[in-house]
Design a protein around this motif. Structure first.
Motif, mmCIF file in Angstrom:
data_model
loop_
_atom_site.group_PDB
_atom_site.id
_atom_site.type_symbol
_atom_site.label_atom_id
_atom_site.label_comp_id
_atom_site.label_asym_id
_atom_site.label_seq_id
_atom_site.Cartn_x
_atom_site.Cartn_y
_atom_site.Cartn_z
ATOM 1 N N ALA A 88 11.334 3.142 -9.428
ATOM 2 C CA ALA A 88 11.272 4.309 -8.548
ATOM 3 C C ALA A 88 9.836 4.633 -8.164
ATOM 4 O O ALA A 88 9.529 4.920 -6.996
ATOM 5 C CB ALA A 88 11.924 5.508 -9.241
ATOM 6 N N LEU A 89 8.922 4.579 -9.139
ATOM 7 C CA LEU A 89 7.517 4.852 -8.846
ATOM 8 C C LEU A 89 6.938 3.792 -7.925
ATOM 9 O O LEU A 89 6.214 4.106 -6.967
ATOM 10 C CB LEU A 89 6.722 4.927 -10.148
ATOM 11 C CG LEU A 89 5.216 5.186 -10.010
ATOM 12 C CD1 LEU A 89 4.948 6.481 -9.260
ATOM 13 C CD2 LEU A 89 4.557 5.215 -11.396
ATOM 14 N N ALA A 90 7.252 2.526 -8.185
ATOM 15 C CA ALA A 90 6.758 1.447 -7.338
ATOM 16 C C ALA A 90 7.292 1.584 -5.920
ATOM 17 O O ALA A 90 6.554 1.388 -4.939
ATOM 18 C CB ALA A 90 7.152 0.095 -7.929
ATOM 19 N N ALA A 91 8.561 1.937 -5.775
ATOM 20 C CA ALA A 91 9.144 2.104 -4.439
ATOM 21 C C ALA A 91 8.461 3.239 -3.687
ATOM 22 O O ALA A 91 8.181 3.124 -2.479
ATOM 23 C CB ALA A 91 10.642 2.370 -4.563
ATOM 24 N N ALA A 92 8.160 4.328 -4.385
ATOM 25 C CA ALA A 92 7.480 5.450 -3.735
ATOM 26 C C ALA A 92 6.080 5.051 -3.275
ATOM 27 O O ALA A 92 5.656 5.383 -2.161
ATOM 28 C CB ALA A 92 7.406 6.635 -4.694
ATOM 29 N N LEU A 93 5.355 4.319 -4.115
ATOM 30 C CA LEU A 93 4.002 3.882 -3.749
ATOM 31 C C LEU A 93 4.038 2.876 -2.601
ATOM 32 O O LEU A 93 3.170 2.894 -1.715
ATOM 33 C CB LEU A 93 3.315 3.277 -4.972
ATOM 34 C CG LEU A 93 2.950 4.271 -6.083
ATOM 35 C CD1 LEU A 93 2.545 3.524 -7.348
ATOM 36 C CD2 LEU A 93 1.816 5.184 -5.627
ATOM 37 N N LEU A 94 5.018 1.980 -2.613
ATOM 38 C CA LEU A 94 5.154 1.027 -1.505
ATOM 39 C C LEU A 94 5.469 1.747 -0.210
ATOM 40 O O LEU A 94 4.970 1.373 0.862
ATOM 41 C CB LEU A 94 6.249 0.005 -1.830
ATOM 42 C CG LEU A 94 5.908 -1.056 -2.871
ATOM 43 C CD1 LEU A 94 7.152 -1.846 -3.247
ATOM 44 C CD2 LEU A 94 4.817 -1.995 -2.364
ATOM 45 N N LEU A 95 6.288 2.783 -0.287
ATOM 46 C CA LEU A 95 6.627 3.545 0.910
ATOM 47 C C LEU A 95 5.403 4.278 1.453
ATOM 48 O O LEU A 95 5.170 4.313 2.672
ATOM 49 C CB LEU A 95 7.743 4.537 0.586
ATOM 50 C CG LEU A 95 8.282 5.360 1.765
ATOM 51 C CD1 LEU A 95 8.900 4.450 2.812
ATOM 52 C CD2 LEU A 95 9.303 6.385 1.269
ATOM 53 N N ILE A 96 4.603 4.849 0.563
ATOM 54 C CA ILE A 96 3.393 5.564 0.992
ATOM 55 C C ILE A 96 2.419 4.615 1.691
ATOM 56 O O ILE A 96 1.830 4.940 2.725
ATOM 57 C CB ILE A 96 2.711 6.229 -0.226
ATOM 58 C CG1 ILE A 96 3.565 7.367 -0.770
ATOM 59 C CG2 ILE A 96 1.328 6.754 0.153
ATOM 60 C CD1 ILE A 96 3.049 7.936 -2.071
ATOM 61 N N GLY A 97 2.271 3.434 1.126
ATOM 62 C CA GLY A 97 1.275 2.504 1.662
ATOM 63 C C GLY A 97 1.839 1.423 2.556
ATOM 64 O O GLY A 97 1.137 0.441 2.827
ATOM 65 N N TRP A 98 3.061 1.568 3.052
ATOM 66 C CA TRP A 98 3.738 0.497 3.773
ATOM 67 C C TRP A 98 2.895 -0.022 4.935
ATOM 68 O O TRP A 98 2.546 0.701 5.843
ATOM 69 C CB TRP A 98 5.094 0.994 4.278
ATOM 70 C CG TRP A 98 5.949 -0.113 4.817
ATOM 71 C CD1 TRP A 98 6.255 -0.364 6.118
ATOM 72 C CD2 TRP A 98 6.604 -1.131 4.040
ATOM 73 N NE1 TRP A 98 7.061 -1.474 6.219
ATOM 74 C CE2 TRP A 98 7.292 -1.967 4.945
ATOM 75 C CE3 TRP A 98 6.663 -1.412 2.676
ATOM 76 C CZ2 TRP A 98 8.029 -3.066 4.532
ATOM 77 C CZ3 TRP A 98 7.405 -2.500 2.263
ATOM 78 C CH2 TRP A 98 8.077 -3.311 3.181
ATOM 79 N N ARG A 99 2.543 -1.332 4.857
ATOM 80 C CA ARG A 99 1.740 -2.040 5.854
ATOM 81 C C ARG A 99 0.365 -1.417 6.068
ATOM 82 O O ARG A 99 -0.277 -1.625 7.094
ATOM 83 C CB ARG A 99 2.486 -2.146 7.178
ATOM 84 C CG ARG A 99 3.702 -3.071 7.105
ATOM 85 C CD ARG A 99 4.300 -3.314 8.466
ATOM 86 N NE ARG A 99 5.426 -4.253 8.405
ATOM 87 C CZ ARG A 99 5.308 -5.574 8.467
ATOM 88 N NH1 ARG A 99 4.110 -6.110 8.589
ATOM 89 N NH2 ARG A 99 6.378 -6.348 8.404
ATOM 90 N N ARG A 100 -0.089 -0.638 5.079
ATOM 91 C CA ARG A 100 -1.419 -0.047 5.123
ATOM 92 C C ARG A 100 -2.312 -0.595 4.017
ATOM 93 O O ARG A 100 -3.377 -0.053 3.769
ATOM 94 C CB ARG A 100 -1.322 1.482 4.991
ATOM 95 C CG ARG A 100 -0.643 2.160 6.169
ATOM 96 C CD ARG A 100 -0.363 3.627 5.873
ATOM 97 N NE ARG A 100 0.095 4.347 7.060
ATOM 98 C CZ ARG A 100 1.348 4.406 7.474
ATOM 99 N NH1 ARG A 100 2.295 3.774 6.768
ATOM 100 N NH2 ARG A 100 1.677 5.073 8.554
#
Length: 584
Positions: A15-27
């Motif tokens: 869940a934490l990894a998914a949230a961080l990936l969403l925040i930084g998606w393609r950034r």
């Protein structure tokens, strides 16, 4: 079937990894620095290029060939590299968790994984975007980290069970490690050797022999393949040339001196001492709080104290306590953890303590590149990760276990309060990541090469302007070189780079020589050259062509004419701007 605590741990990390990936998606990728070099190397390898002939690179060939193979199989896009790097990160998480599970309690090992996700793996706590595991500044460092962890796990099994087959596999992984980056090589090999040398039993000689045999596999395969194309001399430079980089890199260089803390050693030592004292006082205060709670309240509210201390230290860490300064204590804490583990192993011969000593030795050696300036950001995203794991295990597991029989309330108070500081560190790093990633809101590129960068006027470098400049003036079939760095523009615009040297930065000019690099540039003669000038204060330099790369700049000015530009044009010393030039 997963046990319930392990399932909770996996779901929490996911869940934490998914949230961080969403925040930084393609950034994740820094538009100008480093990652463009990684993309250019992978593209050149996928097109059939070879190190030493078609590519001049500072580090080993393993990562370039792995990335190049992925691009050839799954398509030459940034999405392919991002997906591959995510898979590598999952393996690093699994290997690290497995290893720590052998030397620490489940709760401490889980805490390491949770803290590492926003602090090291998927966050952004510095100005540059090159220091995460999805778009790293150096794939060799990340791949080397995975290989070092795998080698230690395999060597541990070989030493514990006396099985020579495990030693051979450990040697194969360590041999692949030799083809990555020197920091990982210099830290990983001593730790692996310690595990094997410390192996008891009559089969230790066979274990060592098979390890050495495995050590030669990966370098031997690469050397044989390269020798067939380049001859023995060319193969030696291409495969093993990076092993001599520490000798060629000078600690007198401003960049490396500041990174190691050698520019202000007295001040750096004082900072380390202050942070270590602050942490020691905090732990002492927690121990006193536990004892006072037991004497004053006795059994009433005993279960409440850990929760209160956790929330108190969480709030203090977010608002008052400089939790990022915890990195400063890492050299001291890691050295103490190593000595404690070594003494415990010598006293009990417990293989878990032997593994803990090897892991902490690996962590301590990794810190050598920033020994007086330990930090979570920049190089710390890999180099400080094992040392931070040692600190967490020491305070959440080893210290409470040592005092639990005599002062159980103090042990619980120390673990709860330090857990609050770790939670505060995670919160701050998530907030830093949110601010850093959300500032990149301008889409660049199309389809699988789509990324987000900062809008016009951002001091990071006007990447969007350079991208549009290339699309406007450079035909799709023309070749483009971006100097001194910024090869990501080639990928996002679809313009091919003919250069053998992906970067023209001070390190490349010093290691390979400006004359050689200029000769390669003259041989390739790109149709267009984009020169992006920015003050490089990290090198104490104020511009390409002014205080480094002067010969190259004179050649470009003689062979090319200006087409367009932005910022400070013509380029001026210490000011930011870019010019697009076309071959005469």
């Amino acid at each position: 079937m997963f046990r319930r605590p392990l399932l909770v741990e996996i779901l929490s990390c996911a869940a934490l990894a998914a949230a961080l990936l969403l925040i930084g998606w393609r950034r994740w990728a820094d538009p100008w620095m480093d990652f463009g070099r990684e993309v250019l190397i992978a593209r050149r390898i996928s097109d059939g290029g070879l190190f030493g002939r078609d590519i001049l690179h500072l580090f080993g060939p393993l990562s370039g060939h792995l990335n190049g193979a992925a691009l050839r199989i799954a398509g030459p896009s940034l999405r392919t590299l991002f997906a591959l790097n995510l898979a590598v990160l999952v393996l690093i998480l699994a290997a690290g968790r497995y290893l720590l599970g052998r030397i620490a309690a489940r709760s401490a090992a889980a805490a390491v994984t949770l803290v590492s996700l926003p602090v090291f793996f998927l966050g952004r706590i510095g100005a540059a975007g090159s220091f995460n595991y999805i778009a790293p500044y150096s794939h060799e460092l990340v791949h080397g980290y995975l290989l070092a962890l795998a080698s230690m796990i395999l060597a541990h099994h070989a030493a514990e069970h006396g099985r020579a087959g495990w030693a051979f596999l450990a040697g194969c992984a360590a041999g692949a490690l030799l083809l990555t980056k020197y920091e990982m090589i210099l830290a990983g090999l001593p730790a692996i050797a310690f595990l094997l040398v410390a192996s008891p039993g009559r089969r230790s000689g066979r274990i060592a022999a098979l390890f050495l045999a495995g050590l030669a596999v990966a370098p031997g395969i690469f050397f044989a393949c390269y020798a067939a194309a380049l001859g023995p001399r060319g193969a030696t430079e291409a495969v093993f040339g990076s092993l001599g980089l520490p000798a060629r890199a000078s600690t007198s260089d401003y960049f490396y001196r500041t990174g190691m803390g050698l520019d202000r050693p007295a001040q750096r030592l004082l900072d380390i001492a202050k942070s270590a004292s602050a942490l020691a006082l905090a732990l002492f205060a927690l121990a006193l709080a536990g004892r006072a709670h037991r004497r004053i309240l006795r059994d009433r509210g005993r279960r409440v104290l850990p929760a209160v201390l956790f929330l108190l230290f969480l709030a203090a860490g977010v608002r008052v306590f400089p939790v990022l300064d915890l990195a400063r204590v890492l050299p001291i804490s890691t050295a103490l953890f190593f000595l404690a583990s070594l003494l415990a192993w010598r006293r009990t011969s417990d293989p878990r303590n032997r593994l803990a000593a090897a892991y902490s030795l690996f962590a301590l050696l990794l810190l050598s590149k920033m020994i007086l300036y330990p930090r979570f950001h920049q190089y710390g995203f890999v180099l400080a990760a094992p040392a931070t794991a040692c600190l967490i295990v020491a305070i959440l597991d080893r210290l409470p276990r040592a005092i639990r029989t005599r002062a159980p309330d103090s042990a619980g108070a120390i673990a709860a309060g330090f857990a609050g500081l770790l939670a505060a560190l995670m919160v701050k790093c998530v907030l830093f990541s949110w601010d850093g990633f959300r500032a990149q809101d301008l889409p660049i590129g199309r389809g699988p090469d789509r990324i987000f960068v900062s809008a016009e006027g951002d001091p990071r470098g006007y990447f969007a302007l350079a991208h549009d400049l290339v699309l406007k003036h450079v035909p799709p079939e023309a070749t483009l070189a971006v100097l001194p760095e910024g090869g990501l523009i080639n990928q996002t615009t679809g313009r091919r780079s003919p250069l053998s040297t992906p970067n023209f930065m001070p390190a490349e000019l010093r290691v390979f020589g400006e004359e050689r690099i200029l000769a390669e540039l003259a041989r390739s003669s790109p149709d267009y050259i984009l020169i992006h000038n920015r003050p490089m204060l990290e090198f104490r330099m104020l511009g390409f062509g002014f205080d480094f790369g002067k010969q190259i700049m004179r050649w470009v000015q003689d062979k090319y004419y200006s087409v367009d530009g932005y910022g400070t044009v013509p380029l001026e010393f210490g000011k930011q701007g870019a010019i697009l030039l076309r071959r005469r």
